[in-house]
Design a protein around this motif. Structure first.
Motif, mmCIF file in Angstrom:
data_model
loop_
_atom_site.group_PDB
_atom_site.id
_atom_site.type_symbol
_atom_site.label_atom_id
_atom_site.label_comp_id
_atom_site.label_asym_id
_atom_site.label_seq_id
_atom_site.Cartn_x
_atom_site.Cartn_y
_atom_site.Cartn_z
ATOM 1 N N LYS A 29 0.845 -1.184 0.000
ATOM 2 C CA LYS A 29 0.000 0.000 0.000
ATOM 3 C C LYS A 29 0.881 1.234 0.000
ATOM 4 C CE LYS A 29 -3.653 2.299 2.596
ATOM 5 N NZ LYS A 29 -4.482 2.272 3.829
ATOM 6 N N PRO A 30 0.695 2.149 -0.965
ATOM 7 C CA PRO A 30 1.550 3.346 -1.047
ATOM 8 C C PRO A 30 1.373 4.214 0.187
ATOM 9 C CG PRO A 30 0.286 3.053 -3.058
ATOM 10 C CD PRO A 30 -0.302 2.108 -2.062
ATOM 11 N N PRO A 31 2.468 4.750 0.690
ATOM 12 C CA PRO A 31 2.359 5.665 1.836
ATOM 13 C C PRO A 31 1.732 6.972 1.409
ATOM 14 C CG PRO A 31 4.639 5.463 1.103
ATOM 15 C CD PRO A 31 3.852 4.489 0.298
ATOM 16 N N LYS A 38 9.548 8.262 0.174
ATOM 17 C CA LYS A 38 9.894 7.608 1.437
ATOM 18 C C LYS A 38 10.819 6.423 1.182
ATOM 19 C CE LYS A 38 7.879 5.687 5.616
ATOM 20 N NZ LYS A 38 6.646 5.319 6.338
ATOM 21 N N VAL A 39 11.752 6.187 2.118
ATOM 22 C CA VAL A 39 12.626 5.000 2.084
ATOM 23 C C VAL A 39 12.063 4.001 3.082
ATOM 24 C CG1 VAL A 39 14.931 4.089 2.455
ATOM 25 C CG2 VAL A 39 14.635 6.378 1.474
ATOM 26 N N ILE A 40 11.747 2.818 2.568
ATOM 27 C CA ILE A 40 11.121 1.799 3.408
ATOM 28 C C ILE A 40 12.107 0.649 3.596
ATOM 29 C CG2 ILE A 40 9.203 0.190 3.630
ATOM 30 C CD1 ILE A 40 7.689 2.046 1.629
ATOM 31 N N LYS A 41 12.471 0.371 4.893
ATOM 32 C CA LYS A 41 13.350 -0.768 5.208
ATOM 33 C C LYS A 41 12.502 -1.799 5.910
ATOM 34 C CE LYS A 41 17.667 1.832 5.535
ATOM 35 N NZ LYS A 41 18.852 2.162 6.345
ATOM 36 N N LYS A 42 12.355 -2.921 5.232
ATOM 37 C CA LYS A 42 11.482 -3.975 5.750
ATOM 38 C C LYS A 42 12.228 -5.304 5.688
ATOM 39 C CE LYS A 42 6.845 -5.890 5.132
ATOM 40 N NZ LYS A 42 5.635 -5.903 4.292
ATOM 41 N N ILE A 56 13.383 -0.459 0.081
ATOM 42 C CA ILE A 56 12.538 0.004 -1.038
ATOM 43 C C ILE A 56 12.423 1.518 -0.959
ATOM 44 C CG2 ILE A 56 10.238 -0.048 -2.072
ATOM 45 C CD1 ILE A 56 9.964 -2.892 -0.943
ATOM 46 N N ILE A 57 12.678 2.149 -2.122
ATOM 47 C CA ILE A 57 12.565 3.609 -2.209
ATOM 48 C C ILE A 57 11.276 3.934 -2.985
ATOM 49 C CG2 ILE A 57 13.675 5.739 -2.957
ATOM 50 C CD1 ILE A 57 16.319 4.083 -2.931
ATOM 51 N N ALA A 65 8.197 2.342 -7.105
ATOM 52 C CA ALA A 65 8.992 1.744 -6.004
ATOM 53 C C ALA A 65 10.208 1.040 -6.596
ATOM 54 C CB ALA A 65 8.146 0.769 -5.212
ATOM 55 N N VAL A 66 11.370 1.271 -5.981
ATOM 56 C CA VAL A 66 12.624 0.648 -6.437
ATOM 57 C C VAL A 66 13.199 -0.167 -5.270
ATOM 58 C CG1 VAL A 66 14.961 1.040 -7.226
ATOM 59 C CG2 VAL A 66 13.113 2.483 -8.088
ATOM 60 N N GLU A 67 13.424 -1.467 -5.481
ATOM 61 C CA GLU A 67 14.027 -2.330 -4.445
ATOM 62 C C GLU A 67 15.516 -2.478 -4.745
ATOM 63 O OE1 GLU A 67 13.875 -6.851 -2.583
ATOM 64 O OE2 GLU A 67 12.386 -6.233 -4.088
ATOM 65 N N LEU A 68 16.364 -2.159 -3.731
ATOM 66 C CA LEU A 68 17.815 -2.264 -3.899
ATOM 67 C C LEU A 68 18.255 -3.714 -3.775
ATOM 68 C CD1 LEU A 68 19.150 0.788 -1.848
ATOM 69 C CD2 LEU A 68 18.464 0.676 -4.244
ATOM 70 N N ASP A 69 19.363 -4.048 -4.480
ATOM 71 C CA ASP A 69 19.938 -5.406 -4.451
ATOM 72 C C ASP A 69 20.927 -5.479 -3.285
ATOM 73 O OD1 ASP A 69 20.995 -7.858 -4.847
ATOM 74 O OD2 ASP A 69 21.294 -7.608 -7.022
#
Length: 724
Positions: A90-92, A97-101, A106-107, A121-125
């Motif tokens: 669900k979008p904030p 926002k930077v989301i660490k889960k 995820i940015i 949304a971009v997920e870092l490797d």
């Protein structure tokens, strides 16, 4: 043996190398973890920043949401997935926002265009980031490992060359001394190892001198207490004493009923004369009158008679030959030069004087004893008890010991069914079993600490001395052997002859059990007595090994149920003034009246056991040697006395110990602040007009006595530069 020692050294050095390698590895591993963590944090934040910046730039460049394609956003490194439009969460409500889960970063960005909004949304490797940081951290850690290892190896090689090699040479030279190939260590250079060699050489000379003096003391005790008196053997031994202590002669005055027999013994001459006390002249008359210790230098020798001046006396020290019973004359040691004796030499000669005094008193006691036995046999027991108490009055902690041992021995003998005559003989023997201790000097008999091997050998003389003293007294002949052998053990481990089993007289085996039990349960200055139950258990464990099983079996009921009357009223905690002064012999500094360093161990342990809080400071008088040379030794002594008085007045301390020549160790209230201590010391400096060096001992260095003495030794040998 030498090869084994060398192998041990090689092994130790290898261990050091292994430890060094292990330290390097540990440092590298720790560095790897820390560097990796730091780089990872930096890289993640850097990529997040780049993605955020890229989002901003894309939002400015693109004009329509249809132009926003995933390929455009893949220019940033370490991107794993890109979501445009449809998001897996669900979008904030915020625009970015930077989301660490969990393991995901995820940015999120909400792009707004004229033709509508698009969530992205971009997920870092993170796996790729992890790998890259690990490689970089490993390279840095390896470089650190090599650098640290090289440094440690270089340090070990330097230590080996600068310290281990000279120390190994010193060890080899000491082995040569032990084997007789060298008498002293060779000296060369001026470095610290040359200083160590000089100190070891000084120690070797001191040991040789001490051994020689102990041997003379041993011979004196054996000669005098064996009843040989002041014969030719005594004169030759006195000449050995003169040579060993670098004195020129001795004057001895011994009272003989109506006159005083005077002996003058020098290196090559001996004179004896008998003089009525009123006709004594010079220093002998003075000593016979005042009956106290004196020390006179060349400038104070006004008391000398003409005959004494002819001896060339320039310095003398005299001691009364006194025991607790009476004064038995005097002894004067003199030199033909003005060099005074040092404190150790004075104490040694004082012990010699005590041995001679005891011998004179002993001879008179034995003569009196024989006379009384001849006159009235029924007075034998009371006379013997007086003699025994005359010995025990020297040492309050063994007072009543002989009478208690006699009581136990008598009751054990009764329990074993022995006849009345033998029971009485055993009782008499037990009363006298320690009479030979009258010949043991106070410095050994009353010593509060552990005895040296030589001192213990002297203590072990007392059964033989008891035998020698009493062997010619006819009423004691039936039990004389039991007195001599009461320290023998049935396994042959006792003394003086190492007898075994039934070789030891029955009376001696009985006295041995009674003597050991009383020693176990009695308090000493250096330890608390055992509970009776524990002492009984100890005897049972040693029955058949050290003690006769039959005797122990007969003794157990006595020890459990019977208590000698003398023990019921015994109070080991109170000390009379005389006894306190005896302890001062061991614990007091004669110059300043402070405690001496022998007291440190007992004070420290008592404070620890009683949980008394304390703080320790050391105070040194700086440049005392220069003051002595400039103003004289008396001035220096006055400074030390005054300093002790002012320390007492200023700090109201728990105790002041004169640890060495100009060094005082002071136990003070723990609540005193360091700044307050220093301020008080500055006032002391102003009042005395001298410079003091203060050292406040760290609390961690007072945790145990070994650590404290190491710290005090460092201060004493290296000095302390902090001025108050």
């Amino acid at each position: 043996m030498k090869k084994q020692l060398e192998q041990i050294e090689i092994t130790k050095y290898r261990i050091l190398l292994i430890v060094s390698l292990a330290i390097s590895i540990m440092i590298s591993m720790l560095s790897f973890i820390l560097v990796k963590k730091s780089i990872k944090y930096f890289m993640e934040n850097r990529i997040i920043h780049l993605v955020e910046a890229d989002f901003e730039s894309k939002a400015l460049i693109l004009k329509s949401k249809k132009d926003l394609r995933p390929e455009i956003l893949r220019e940033i490194p370490c991107i794993k997935k890109i979501f445009v439009g449809k998001l897996p969460f669900k979008p904030p409500s915020v625009q970015m926002k930077v989301i660490k889960k969990g393991a995901q970063i995820i940015i999120y960005k909400k792009f707004i265009f004229p033709d509508g909004a698009v969530p992205v949304a971009v997920e870092l490797d993170r796996e790729k980031i992890e790998n890259e940081t690990s490689v970089l951290a490993a390279r840095i850690s390896m470089a650190e490992f090599i650098t640290v290892l090289l440094f440690q190896v270089a340090l070990l090689l330097t230590i080996r060359g600068l310290y281990l090699k000279p120390l190994r040479q010193i060890k080899n030279d000491i082995e040569k001394i032990s084997s007789g190939k060298l008498s002293v260590l060779p000296l060369s250079g001026t470095d610290e190892f040359s200083g160590i060699r000089r100190k070891i050489n000084e120690m070797i000379e001191n040991i040789k001198d001490k051994i020689q003096k102990e041997d003379i003391m041993y011979q004196f005790i054996h000669l005098l207490t064996a009843g040989k008196g002041f014969n030719g053997e005594f004169v030759e031994l006195m000449r050995k004493l003169i040579k060993a202590n670098e004195i020129d002669g001795v004057i001895i005055g011994l009272p003989k009923r109506k006159f005083i027999e005077t002996k003058i013994i020098t290196k090559n001459d001996k004179k004896t004369k008998k003089v009525i006390p009123d006709q004594l002249e010079g220093i002998e008359s003075y000593m016979n009158t005042v009956k106290k210790e004196i020390e006179l230098t060349h400038s104070k020798l006004n008391y000398l008679s003409e005959s004494e001046r002819q001896l060339g006396i320039k310095y003398l020290i005299g001691f009364p030959l006194s025991t607790f019973a009476k004064n038995n004359g005097y002894i004067i040691f003199f030199r033909k030069d003005t060099t005074p004796l040092n404190e150790d030499e004075k104490v040694y000669l004082k012990n010699i004087a005590k041995s001679i005094a005891v011998a004179a008193e002993l001879k008179e006691l034995i003569e009196s004893l024989e006379e009384k036995i001849k006159e009235e046999k029924e007075l034998l027991e009371s006379t013997i008890k007086s003699m025994v108490r005359g010995i025990e009055i020297r040492d309050s902690y063994t007072r009543g010991h002989s009478e208690r041992v006699a009581f136990y021995s008598k009751e054990i003998a009764k329990n074993m069914g022995l006849n009345e005559k033998l029971i009485e003989e055993i009782y008499m023997a037990a009363l006298l079993h320690d009479i030979g201790k009258i010949g043991i000097p106070d410095s050994i008999l009353l010593k509060p600490g552990k005895l040296t091997n030589k001192e213990f050998e002297i203590i072990k003389l007392h059964p033989v001395l008891s035998y020698e003293l009493l062997k010619d007294i006819k009423p004691l002949k039936p039990v004389i052997d039991s007195i001599k052998y009461h320290h023998e053990r049935i396994d042959g481990s006792g003394y003086p002859e190492g007898l075994k089993g039934r070789e030891i007289p029955l009376a001696a085996r009985i006295i041995a059990v009674a003597d050991s039990f009383d020693a176990m349960i009695s308090d000493r200055i250096y330890r608390k007595g055992m509970p009776k139950e524990m002492a009984i258990k100890e005897l049972i464990n040693l029955a058949g090994k050290k003690y006769d099983s039959d005797v122990v079996h007969a003794a157990i009921p006595i020890f459990k149920e019977e208590t000698p009357i003398i023990m019921k009223s015994q109070d080991f905690k109170s000390l009379s003034e005389i006894e306190r002064r005896r302890l001062d012999y061991f614990f007091r500094d004669s110059l300043t009246d402070a405690f001496n360093r022998n007291y440190l161990f007992f004070l420290f342990n008592n404070l620890k056991e009683s949980n008394t809080p304390f703080k320790i400071i050391t105070v040194d008088v700086l440049k005392l040697r220069e003051l002595n040379l400039e103003k004289g030794w008396d001035y220096g002594d006055t400074i030390l006395k005054r300093l002790k008085e002012l320390l007492e007045k200023t700090f109201n301390p728990i105790a002041i110990i004169r640890y060495s020549g100009d060094n005082f160790v002071v136990f003070i209230d723990k609540s005193l602040k360091d700044a307050d201590i220093k301020a008080r010391m500055r006032k002391l400096e102003e009042e005395l007009g001298i410079i003091l060096s203060l050292h406040i001992i760290d609390e961690k260095d007072t945790e145990d006595i070994d650590r404290l003495t190491m710290t005090l030794t460092k201060i004493e040998t290296k000095g302390y530069s902090e001025k108050t």
